[in-house]
Design an enzyme around this catalytic site. Structure first.
Site, PDB file in Angstrom:
ATOM      1  N   HIS A 226      41.410  60.593  39.155  1.00 23.06           N
ATOM      2  CA  HIS A 226      42.663  59.850  39.127  1.00 23.06           C
ATOM      3  C   HIS A 226      43.299  59.682  40.506  1.00 23.06           C
ATOM      4  O   HIS A 226      43.678  58.576  40.873  1.00 23.06           O
ATOM      5  CB  HIS A 226      43.662  60.409  38.130  1.00 23.06           C
ATOM      6  CG  HIS A 226      44.807  59.475  37.949  1.00 23.06           C
ATOM      7  ND1 HIS A 226      44.706  58.321  37.210  1.00 23.06           N
ATOM      8  CD2 HIS A 226      46.031  59.451  38.498  1.00 23.06           C
ATOM      9  CE1 HIS A 226      45.828  57.644  37.307  1.00 23.06           C
ATOM     10  NE2 HIS A 226      46.656  58.303  38.077  1.00 23.06           N
ATOM     11  N   TYR A 230      44.694  56.349  43.523  1.00 29.79           N
ATOM     12  CA  TYR A 230      45.858  56.295  44.406  1.00 29.79           C
ATOM     13  C   TYR A 230      45.453  56.267  45.875  1.00 29.79           C
ATOM     14  O   TYR A 230      46.157  55.717  46.707  1.00 29.79           O
ATOM     15  CB  TYR A 230      46.845  57.426  44.077  1.00 29.79           C
ATOM     16  CG  TYR A 230      47.614  57.031  42.850  1.00 29.79           C
ATOM     17  CD1 TYR A 230      48.631  56.093  42.944  1.00 29.79           C
ATOM     18  CD2 TYR A 230      47.241  57.472  41.591  1.00 29.79           C
ATOM     19  CE1 TYR A 230      49.286  55.637  41.827  1.00 29.79           C
ATOM     20  CE2 TYR A 230      47.886  57.018  40.460  1.00 29.79           C
ATOM     21  CZ  TYR A 230      48.914  56.099  40.583  1.00 29.79           C
ATOM     22  OH  TYR A 230      49.538  55.626  39.474  1.00 29.79           O
ATOM     23  N   HIS A 377      41.432  46.610  32.867  1.00 31.75           N
ATOM     24  CA  HIS A 377      42.562  47.242  33.553  1.00 31.75           C
ATOM     25  C   HIS A 377      42.246  47.491  35.020  1.00 31.75           C
ATOM     26  O   HIS A 377      43.022  47.150  35.902  1.00 31.75           O
ATOM     27  CB  HIS A 377      42.929  48.551  32.851  1.00 31.75           C
ATOM     28  CG  HIS A 377      43.791  49.466  33.665  1.00 31.75           C
ATOM     29  ND1 HIS A 377      45.109  49.177  33.934  1.00 31.75           N
ATOM     30  CD2 HIS A 377      43.538  50.622  34.296  1.00 31.75           C
ATOM     31  CE1 HIS A 377      45.625  50.130  34.692  1.00 31.75           C
ATOM     32  NE2 HIS A 377      44.676  51.023  34.924  1.00 31.75           N
ATOM     33  N   PHE A 378      41.074  48.094  35.319  1.00 30.02           N
ATOM     34  CA  PHE A 378      40.885  48.385  36.733  1.00 30.02           C
ATOM     35  C   PHE A 378      40.374  47.192  37.533  1.00 30.02           C
ATOM     36  O   PHE A 378      40.425  47.217  38.762  1.00 30.02           O
ATOM     37  CB  PHE A 378      40.107  49.688  36.987  1.00 30.02           C
ATOM     38  CG  PHE A 378      38.719  49.774  36.482  1.00 30.02           C
ATOM     39  CD1 PHE A 378      38.409  50.637  35.447  1.00 30.02           C
ATOM     40  CD2 PHE A 378      37.696  49.028  37.047  1.00 30.02           C
ATOM     41  CE1 PHE A 378      37.109  50.751  34.981  1.00 30.02           C
ATOM     42  CE2 PHE A 378      36.401  49.140  36.586  1.00 30.02           C
ATOM     43  CZ  PHE A 378      36.111  49.992  35.550  1.00 30.02           C
ATOM     44  N   HIS A 379      39.982  46.136  36.838  1.00 33.80           N
ATOM     45  CA  HIS A 379      39.725  44.921  37.605  1.00 33.80           C
ATOM     46  C   HIS A 379      41.039  44.214  37.967  1.00 33.80           C
ATOM     47  O   HIS A 379      41.083  43.392  38.866  1.00 33.80           O
ATOM     48  CB  HIS A 379      38.779  43.985  36.859  1.00 33.80           C
ATOM     49  CG  HIS A 379      37.338  44.383  37.042  1.00 33.80           C
ATOM     50  ND1 HIS A 379      36.712  45.302  36.239  1.00 33.80           N
ATOM     51  CD2 HIS A 379      36.423  44.026  37.974  1.00 33.80           C
ATOM     52  CE1 HIS A 379      35.466  45.489  36.662  1.00 33.80           C
ATOM     53  NE2 HIS A 379      35.268  44.724  37.715  1.00 33.80           N
ATOM     54  N   ARG A 442      32.888  49.483  26.673  1.00 36.20           N
ATOM     55  CA  ARG A 442      32.569  49.186  28.060  1.00 36.20           C
ATOM     56  C   ARG A 442      31.179  49.758  28.349  1.00 36.20           C
ATOM     57  O   ARG A 442      30.572  50.363  27.490  1.00 36.20           O
ATOM     58  CB  ARG A 442      33.611  49.816  28.983  1.00 36.20           C
ATOM     59  CG  ARG A 442      33.576  51.327  28.971  1.00 36.20           C
ATOM     60  CD  ARG A 442      34.752  51.958  29.683  1.00 36.20           C
ATOM     61  NE  ARG A 442      34.548  52.017  31.124  1.00 36.20           N
ATOM     62  CZ  ARG A 442      35.091  52.974  31.914  1.00 36.20           C
ATOM     63  NH1 ARG A 442      35.829  53.917  31.399  1.00 36.20           N
ATOM     64  NH2 ARG A 442      34.895  52.968  33.198  1.00 36.20           N
ATOM     65  N   ARG A 443      30.681  49.592  29.550  1.00 39.89           N
ATOM     66  CA  ARG A 443      29.449  50.197  30.036  1.00 39.89           C
ATOM     67  C   ARG A 443      28.258  49.996  29.109  1.00 39.89           C
ATOM     68  O   ARG A 443      27.429  50.878  28.950  1.00 39.89           O
ATOM     69  CB  ARG A 443      29.597  51.713  30.214  1.00 39.89           C
ATOM     70  CG  ARG A 443      30.920  52.173  30.671  1.00 39.89           C
ATOM     71  CD  ARG A 443      30.935  53.645  30.904  1.00 39.89           C
ATOM     72  NE  ARG A 443      31.121  53.889  32.307  1.00 39.89           N
ATOM     73  CZ  ARG A 443      31.219  55.072  32.853  1.00 39.89           C
ATOM     74  NH1 ARG A 443      31.128  56.138  32.127  1.00 39.89           N
ATOM     75  NH2 ARG A 443      31.393  55.206  34.136  1.00 39.89           N
TER      76      ARG A 443
END
Lengths: 556, 167
Positions: A226, A230, A377-379, A442-443
């Site tokens: 996580h 950041y 989300h992370f894209h 996913r994946r």
């Protein structure tokens, strides 16, 4: 002479420019390779394309994740941060030599891991969950990348320390302060994954240990996993707080507020890994909840940042005489790609951050966990917010490092690139979010799951992802073209290194914000609160360990 | 430290919403019992049959009482073992009447797997050495795909089964 005037006169030496540029070369080569893998994935999942020459879907998925998630980001960030440090506090000859050592250790590690993946011996994705066993060279390569990055940490720490000695009683330059916070965060976080790799994975993959404790390896991974995001985000925040104001012709909104938000990120981004492990057994639900609560604390500095950004935009616009409720907004320099790209990045963080709150929520997580929603989300966060900001930085950083000018033609190409990226990502990430809510995993490679009705509903969204992915790849080709132009062909000249200043009448920054012992101590305290008891619990209640499995990934 | 007035309002509003949100989650978790799957029960991954629930004859769907079922599953690369039917062939589809309470109990005998009944809240990680369990009410009819949503190897996307909820 005040420290701000000094910042303006500190110029980068040839050797310093070469150091930072080496990191940039790796970054843009990674962008091209990783992006191509991303394109191939979306094509495979659309069901219309299969990979030639026996290349596996999970092999390219591993390349995509490792190259873009771990290599591109780390290299860009370290290279960018060196220029910020060199510009604000300077770099000695010895420090530069050490920095080069770090670079080469990282390069050796990257090459080792890449070759192992390309040979099909490490199709374990970037999370490399045990007990899937990759070739030892993969883990050793990753360990070298981390160790190389630690060398960068210590160089940055030392740079600020030397400056502080020479400027007793002065407050440190804002950007140097931010870089050191980010590197502290990275160092503390990577201790977890390094412990897992060095103590657990390497001996076990070499055959010196028969079994591995799965839950410990996962907990150590997510202790790092996580804060990692950041570590990506904070350089973007550095640009938003301290560079964008200069580009739009304004001042830093508040030096103290910027420092406070970075300190809060340091404290609250590390002890939160369990929210990635909400749906797994073996961890007490009470501790999961404690870490969910701590996770939500990172929203506070994000809110502070959002306020600062828009306050800067409005103040600057109004000072220039643009009135009305939104007059200032219309008159921002939208035609300057150095502003446009990071600005779209910021806007993408509004839905991106909201999705993050959903992922981290105790029960909502169960709806979206490991669905392609998470990928969407992370894209939106990393591949849009962070990457567009990095692109935006490149338009002035690369010319500043190569001694060339950002021409109006390249600026125009950059605007087109930003628009392509935004359109491609909206289509791809949007359809990933919707498909994830419908339950698609996913994946996973293309599958009709025995032809169930649900699975056939998913295919349409996967075709949309291929459309978005193709548009994005065009964006990557254009970005690489722009990079080559800026490095080799743009006209020679001096490009600004924009660093914003405080208002002349700004209130002094409180001294406690630079009390490193206090912040590091509080961070360690929070980590102990969040991890000590559950970690002991995991060790005391541990099941028999797991032997290695190499055949599921085709590595036997 | 000086904070602007509007910024104070903004932060107060933001932090206030966070507190409210966390209180709701906490209420759901500790009062209503909506906890994530967190059974801290361990098992030997190389000998899962030693546990009563995962003996060969106990796999798949078992009716406990009216409207109450247990589903025991052993996950392995790349298959969900749901037991055998009367003909001795592997069960690939479960049929459960609407409105039933179902307890899913899953373990893995090799690597990490996912266990997701798409379109429901049944969504767990399955790890060697642990039993994952989750109880839910299946209140909507339909055919649900059970998918492995954590990468478990090159046949990962071929690991699935079906659950039909009938009237």
């Amino acid at each position: 002479m005040s420290d701000q005037e000094e910042q303006r006169t500190w110029s980068l030496s040839k050797q310093e420019k070469r150091l930072s540029m080496s990191f940039m070369y790796v970054t843009f080569i990674s962008l091209l390779i990783g992006g191509l893998m991303g394109l191939l994935q979306t094509l495979v999942r659309s069901g219309t394309f299969s990979l030639p020459w026996g290349i596996g879907y999970y092999q390219i998925l591993t390349v995509h994740g490792v190259i873009l998630g771990l290599v591109l980001t780390t290299y860009f960030i370290i290279g960018f941060q060196y220029t910020l440090m060199n510009k604000t506090v300077g770099m000695s000859h010895k420090q530069r030599q050490t920095a080069w050592l770090g670079f080469w250790v990282m390069v050796v590690g990257t090459i080792m891991a890449s070759i192992t993946i390309l040979l099909g011996k490490a199709s374990v994705l970037y999370t490399f969950y045990a007990p899937l066993k990759a070739h030892p060279a993969f883990y050793i390569g990753l360990a070298l990348v981390i160790i190389g990055s630690w060398i960068a940490c210590f160089v940055n720490f030392r740079q600020l320390q030397v400056w502080k000695k020479q400027h007793k009683g002065e407050k440190s330059p804002l950007l140097a302060f931010m870089v050191v916070i980010n590197m502290l965060l990275w160092f503390i976080a990577t201790l977890g994954v390094a412990a897992a790799v060095l103590v657990q994975f390497i001996p076990w993959s070499l055959g010196y240990a028969e079994t591995i404790n799965i839950l410990i390896s996962r907990t150590l991974f997510w202790y790092f996993g996580h804060p990692l995001v950041y570590f990506w985000l904070l350089p973007a925040y550095m640009a938003w707080y301290a560079i964008i104001p200069k580009i739009i012709g304004g001042k830093i909104f508040s030096d103290s507020l910027a420092r406070l938000s970075f300190v809060l990120f340091l404290m609250f981004s590390i002890p939160v890994g369990f929210h990635h492990q909400l749906t797994e057994p073996g961890i007490d639900p009470v501790w999961k909840f404690v870490q969910v609560t701590l996770t939500f604390m990172v929203i506070v500095p994000s809110l502070m940042t959002a306020f600062s950004m828009f306050a800067t935009f409005e103040t600057t616009g109004r000072k220039k005489g643009f009135g009305g409720l939104f007059g200032w907004f219309k008159h921002l320099p939208w035609k300057d790609v150095r502003f446009l790209a990071p600005m779209i990045g910021m806007l993408a963080f509004i839905p991106g951050g909201t999705g993050g709150i959903i992922n981290a929520s105790n029960q909502l997580n169960q709806v979206v966990h490991n669905t392609i929603w998470v990928t969407g989300h992370f894209h939106l966060t990393v591949a849009t917010t962070v990457i567009l900001t990095f692109f935006g930085l490149s338009y002035w950083l690369i010319p500043a490092l190569t001694g060339r000018k950002l021409t109006s033609k390249i600026n125009k190409l950059g605007i087109i690139q930003t628009v392509i990226w935004t359109v491609g990502m909206t289509i791809m990430s949007g359809s990933m979010h919707i498909e994830g809510l419908l339950g698609a995993p996913r994946r996973s490679s293309y599958s009709t799951y025995g032809g169930t009705e649900q699975a056939s509903d998913w295919i349409g969204y996967q075709i949309a992802q291929a459309v978005g992915g193709t548009i994005l790849f065009v964006g990557i080709l254009l970005m690489v073209y722009i990079f080559i132009q800026l490095v080799f062909f743009a006209p020679k000249g001096e490009e600004d290194f924009p660093i914003a200043e405080e208002e002349p009448d700004a209130e002094p920054t409180p001294r406690f914000l630079e009390n490193w012992k206090l912040w590091i101590g509080l961070t360690i305290g929070l980590i102990l609160i969040a991890y000590a008891i559950p970690f002991m619990d995991i060790i005391q209640n541990s099941p028999p360990g797991s032997p290695p499995f190499d055949w599921p990934i085709g590595n036997s | 430290m000086h904070l602007h007035k509007y910024e104070r309002i903004w932060l107060l509003f933001g932090t206030g919403s966070l507190v409210v949100f966390l209180l709701i989650i906490g209420f759901g978790a500790f009062y209503k019992g909506a906890q994530p799957p967190s059974e801290k029960i361990t098992i030997d991954p190389q000998n899962v049959e030693a546990q009563e629930s995962f003996k060969k004859e106990n796999l798949g769907l078992t009716k406990v009482e009216d409207g109450k079922y247990i589903v025991n599953v052993v996950a392995s690369a790349f298959n969900y073992d749901l037991g055998k039917d009367e003909d001795g062939s592997n069960v690939k589809k479960l049929r459960i009447p609407k409105g039933s309470t179902v307890l899913f109990q899953v373990t893995s005998k090799d690597v990490v797997h996912g266990f997701e009944l798409a379109g429901t809240n049944v969504n767990m990680m399955v790890e060697p050495g642990y039993i994952s369990s989750y109880e839910t009410e299946l209140n909507e009819t339909g055919e649900y795909t059970l998918v492995c949503n954590e990468y478990c190897g090159t046949g990962h996307h071929l690991m699935f089964a079906e659950v039909e909820v009938y009237e």
